[in-house]
Design a protein around this motif. Structure first.
Motif, PDB file in Angstrom:
ATOM      1  N   GLY A 167       2.935  -5.711   7.931  1.00 60.19           N
ATOM      2  CA  GLY A 167       2.271  -4.819   8.775  1.00 60.19           C
ATOM      3  C   GLY A 167       3.440  -3.985   8.720  1.00 60.19           C
ATOM      4  N   GLN A 168       4.880  -3.168   8.051  1.00 60.74           N
ATOM      5  CA  GLN A 168       5.337  -2.373   8.042  1.00 60.74           C
ATOM      6  C   GLN A 168       5.191  -1.662   6.928  1.00 60.74           C
ATOM      7  OE1 GLN A 168       7.302  -2.582  11.271  1.00 60.74           O
ATOM      8  NE2 GLN A 168       6.500  -4.782  12.053  1.00 60.74           N
ATOM      9  N   THR A 169       5.534  -0.496   7.614  1.00 56.81           N
ATOM     10  CA  THR A 169       5.540   1.395   7.592  1.00 56.81           C
ATOM     11  C   THR A 169       7.177   1.540   6.815  1.00 56.81           C
ATOM     12  OG1 THR A 169       3.818   1.636   7.854  1.00 56.81           O
ATOM     13  CG2 THR A 169       4.870   3.435   6.606  1.00 56.81           C
ATOM     14  N   LEU A 170       7.821   1.581   5.262  1.00 60.45           N
ATOM     15  CA  LEU A 170       8.899   1.754   4.875  1.00 60.45           C
ATOM     16  C   LEU A 170       9.191   3.230   4.380  1.00 60.45           C
ATOM     17  CD1 LEU A 170      11.941   1.000   4.550  1.00 60.45           C
ATOM     18  CD2 LEU A 170      11.460  -0.188   2.835  1.00 60.45           C
ATOM     19  N   VAL A 171       9.327   4.020   4.940  1.00 55.64           N
ATOM     20  CA  VAL A 171       9.328   5.318   4.667  1.00 55.64           C
ATOM     21  C   VAL A 171      10.841   5.902   3.989  1.00 55.64           C
ATOM     22  CG1 VAL A 171       9.940   8.113   5.207  1.00 55.64           C
ATOM     23  CG2 VAL A 171       8.141   6.175   7.049  1.00 55.64           C
TER      24      VAL A 171
ATOM     25  N   VAL B 127      -3.537  13.754   4.640  1.00 53.12           N
ATOM     26  CA  VAL B 127      -2.603  12.918   5.609  1.00 53.12           C
ATOM     27  C   VAL B 127      -3.805  11.936   6.172  1.00 53.12           C
ATOM     28  CG1 VAL B 127      -1.453  13.372   7.447  1.00 53.12           C
ATOM     29  CG2 VAL B 127      -1.010  15.199   5.666  1.00 53.12           C
ATOM     30  N   ALA B 128      -4.267  12.368   7.042  1.00 49.58           N
ATOM     31  CA  ALA B 128      -5.530  11.645   7.566  1.00 49.58           C
ATOM     32  C   ALA B 128      -5.487   9.851   7.045  1.00 49.58           C
ATOM     33  CB  ALA B 128      -6.756  12.207   8.192  1.00 49.58           C
ATOM     34  N   SER B 129      -6.307  10.545   5.351  1.00 46.62           N
ATOM     35  CA  SER B 129      -6.204   8.767   4.727  1.00 46.62           C
ATOM     36  C   SER B 129      -5.235   8.021   4.510  1.00 46.62           C
ATOM     37  CB  SER B 129      -6.471   9.907   3.192  1.00 46.62           C
ATOM     38  OG  SER B 129      -5.681  10.046   2.380  1.00 46.62           O
ATOM     39  N   LYS B 130      -3.474   8.621   4.547  1.00 45.31           N
ATOM     40  CA  LYS B 130      -3.002   8.482   4.557  1.00 45.31           C
ATOM     41  C   LYS B 130      -2.298   7.412   5.936  1.00 45.31           C
ATOM     42  CE  LYS B 130      -2.043   8.460  -0.301  1.00 45.31           C
ATOM     43  NZ  LYS B 130      -1.847   6.844  -0.594  1.00 45.31           N
ATOM     44  N   ALA B 131      -2.323   7.895   7.140  1.00 48.80           N
ATOM     45  CA  ALA B 131      -2.493   7.186   8.394  1.00 48.80           C
ATOM     46  C   ALA B 131      -2.615   6.347   8.689  1.00 48.80           C
ATOM     47  CB  ALA B 131      -2.557   8.438   9.052  1.00 48.80           C
TER      48      ALA B 131
ATOM     49  N   ASN C 282       0.884  -1.026   0.320  1.00 48.03           N
ATOM     50  CA  ASN C 282       0.131  -0.273   0.195  1.00 48.03           C
ATOM     51  C   ASN C 282       1.152   1.288  -0.169  1.00 48.03           C
ATOM     52  OD1 ASN C 282      -2.546  -1.669   0.346  1.00 48.03           O
ATOM     53  ND2 ASN C 282      -2.103  -1.797   2.033  1.00 48.03           N
ATOM     54  N   ILE C 283       0.542   2.536  -0.672  1.00 49.09           N
ATOM     55  CA  ILE C 283       1.528   3.845  -0.979  1.00 49.09           C
ATOM     56  C   ILE C 283       1.096   4.164   0.200  1.00 49.09           C
ATOM     57  CG2 ILE C 283       2.465   5.672  -2.889  1.00 49.09           C
ATOM     58  CD1 ILE C 283       3.369   2.984  -3.143  1.00 49.09           C
ATOM     59  N   SER C 284       1.245   4.924   0.839  1.00 56.81           N
ATOM     60  CA  SER C 284       1.182   5.734   1.664  1.00 56.81           C
ATOM     61  C   SER C 284       1.880   7.579   1.863  1.00 56.81           C
ATOM     62  CB  SER C 284       1.393   5.221   3.944  1.00 56.81           C
ATOM     63  OG  SER C 284       0.915   6.021   4.849  1.00 56.81           O
ATOM     64  N   SER C 285       2.367   7.788   2.459  1.00 54.37           N
ATOM     65  CA  SER C 285       2.864   9.022   2.501  1.00 54.37           C
ATOM     66  C   SER C 285       3.275   9.861   3.639  1.00 54.37           C
ATOM     67  CB  SER C 285       2.117   9.856   1.923  1.00 54.37           C
ATOM     68  OG  SER C 285       2.457  11.725   2.020  1.00 54.37           O
ATOM     69  N   ALA C 286       5.317   9.839   3.339  1.00 53.29           N
ATOM     70  CA  ALA C 286       5.507  10.765   4.862  1.00 53.29           C
ATOM     71  C   ALA C 286       4.812  11.936   5.557  1.00 53.29           C
ATOM     72  CB  ALA C 286       6.795  11.000   4.215  1.00 53.29           C
ATOM     73  N   THR C 287       3.835  12.392   4.688  1.00 51.63           N
ATOM     74  CA  THR C 287       3.551  13.188   5.368  1.00 51.63           C
ATOM     75  C   THR C 287       2.512  12.983   6.858  1.00 51.63           C
ATOM     76  OG1 THR C 287       1.389  13.179   4.423  1.00 51.63           O
ATOM     77  CG2 THR C 287       2.810  14.444   2.715  1.00 51.63           C
ATOM     78  N   VAL C 288       2.513  12.064   6.887  1.00 51.28           N
ATOM     79  CA  VAL C 288       1.659  10.798   7.613  1.00 51.28           C
ATOM     80  C   VAL C 288       2.373  11.504   9.212  1.00 51.28           C
ATOM     81  CG1 VAL C 288       1.168   9.008   9.152  1.00 51.28           C
ATOM     82  CG2 VAL C 288       0.375   9.690   6.934  1.00 51.28           C
ATOM     83  N   TYR C 289       3.486  11.567   9.052  1.00 54.54           N
ATOM     84  CA  TYR C 289       4.994  11.816  10.069  1.00 54.54           C
ATOM     85  C   TYR C 289       5.137  12.650  10.319  1.00 54.54           C
ATOM     86  CZ  TYR C 289       5.261   6.371   9.533  1.00 54.54           C
ATOM     87  OH  TYR C 289       4.635   5.300   9.427  1.00 54.54           O
ATOM     88  N   SER C 290       4.996  13.616   9.075  1.00 54.07           N
ATOM     89  CA  SER C 290       5.527  15.524   8.977  1.00 54.07           C
ATOM     90  C   SER C 290       4.107  16.132   9.634  1.00 54.07           C
ATOM     91  CB  SER C 290       5.628  15.837   8.179  1.00 54.07           C
ATOM     92  OG  SER C 290       4.486  15.820   7.154  1.00 54.07           O
ATOM     93  N   GLY C 291       2.906  15.478   9.063  1.00 50.87           N
ATOM     94  CA  GLY C 291       2.139  16.496   9.609  1.00 50.87           C
ATOM     95  C   GLY C 291       1.668  17.363   9.123  1.00 50.87           C
TER      96      GLY C 291
ATOM     97  N   PRO D 269       6.333   7.650   0.380  1.00 49.95           N
ATOM     98  CA  PRO D 269       6.969   8.137  -0.051  1.00 49.95           C
ATOM     99  C   PRO D 269       7.262   9.393   0.508  1.00 49.95           C
ATOM    100  CG  PRO D 269       5.794   7.246  -1.329  1.00 49.95           C
ATOM    101  CD  PRO D 269       4.778   7.160  -0.117  1.00 49.95           C
ATOM    102  N   GLY D 270       8.544  10.037   0.328  1.00 52.35           N
ATOM    103  CA  GLY D 270       8.897  11.812   0.839  1.00 52.35           C
ATOM    104  C   GLY D 270       8.002  12.593  -0.532  1.00 52.35           C
TER     105      GLY D 270
END
Ligand SMILES: NC(=O)c1ccc[n+]([C@@H]2O[C@H](COP(=O)([O-])OP(=O)(O)OC[C@H]3O[C@@H](n4cnc5c(N)ncnc54)[C@H](OP(=O)(O)O)[C@@H]3O)[C@@H](O)[C@H]2O)c1
Length: 243
Positions: A231-235, A151-155, A134-143, A180-181
């Motif tokens: 179950g992991q997320t790779l930034v 950001v909420a969707s990617k979290a 699944n492609i999330s986003s590093a914006t989850v961590y930078s908020g 991804p950043g």
């Protein structure tokens, strides 16, 4: 390997499709815009790979089921599902109290409901021992400000990844996320002024990401060498944030 990739009509999805095909996968490039998916399939084939193009609206369970059925008919059972489709290029950024309910729901429907809908649709078509990325986003961590819906969707994608990891685990299917950043896709150029220099100073590597910088993590998590990771997320952000 047979890989179904959503949002493969351009940007990161197209780069993932090209890279997976280059490693020998039969690629099913899907997108809401069939012409763009066909263009990706054409580029894959031009480069010597094997690809099919299928239309899908990831928000719609019937469309997702039909796409998976078409993919299996064309390419056989799936070994990997890459949930890359998202509202990104067309997102309307705004302070949290100015985002409309319609825009919030539009983003959530594609970015969060989409990967769930696709996982349900692909459940039986995925081979035991297969992979979901699944492609999330590093914006989850930078908020990142003005991206509350995105950001909420990617979290949510990260939470979904963890649940799916547990539920698919007994079949040996791993489920991981890549975050991804900022990456220089066509969509990013449309969204951010001075895209070429955006965030570069904060990156340990002092350079921007091209789509090809992200695909290695996807290939790894979709491939045979990551079978005990789930179950992991790779930034993948060139060292802008250390999680
Ligand atoms: N680029 C970055 O800096 C960055 C950073 C972190 C994470 N990401 C994530 O990486 C992924 C790819 O991003 P990108 O830069 O390549 O952006 P993109 O070009 O906008 O890719 C998103 C793709 O999803 C498709 N799509 C939209 N709604 C859909 C739906 N309902 N059903 C099926 N497909 C749909 C889009 O099709 P249309 O264009 O035809 O609408 C587009 O081809 C996204 O998940 C994004 O959130 C990107």
């Amino acid at each position: 390997m047979t890989a179904l990739i959503t949002g493969a009509g351009g940007g990161l999805g197209r780069a993932i499709a090209m890279a997976m095909a280059d490693r020998g996968a039969v690629v099913v490039a899907t997108d809401i815009d069939l012409d763009r998916a066909r263009e990706t399939a054409r580029l894959v084939e031009e480069a010597g790979g094997r690809a099919h193009a299928v239309a899908v609206d990831v928000t719609d369970p019937a469309s997702a089921a039909a796409a998976v059925q078409a993919a299996v008919a064309a390419a056989g059972p799936l070994t990997a599902l890459v949930n890359n489709a998202a509202i990104y290029a067309t997102i309307r950024r705004a302070p949290f109290d100015e985002i409309t309910v319609d825009e919030w729901d539009r983003v959530m429907a594609v970015n969060l409901r989409g990967p769930w809908v696709m996982a349900v649709a692909a459940r039986d078509a995925l081979q035991d021992g297969g992979r979901i990325v699944n492609i999330s986003s590093a914006t989850v961590y930078s908020g990142s400000a003005q991206w509350a819906h995105y950001v909420a969707s990617k979290a949510g994608v990260i939470g979904l990844t963890r649940v799916l990891a547990r539920e698919f685990g007994p079949r040996g299917i791993t489920v991981n996320a890549v975050a991804p950043g900022f990456t220089l896709t066509e969509a990013s150029y449309g969204l951010i002024e001075d895209a070429d220099s955006y965030g570069v100073a904060r990156s340990a590597l002092h350079r921007s990401a091209q789509p090809e910088d992200i695909v290695g993590a996807v290939l790894y998590l979709a491939g045979p060498d990551s079978g005990y990771i789930t179950g992991q997320t790779l930034v993948v952000d060139g060292g802008r944030q250390f999680i």
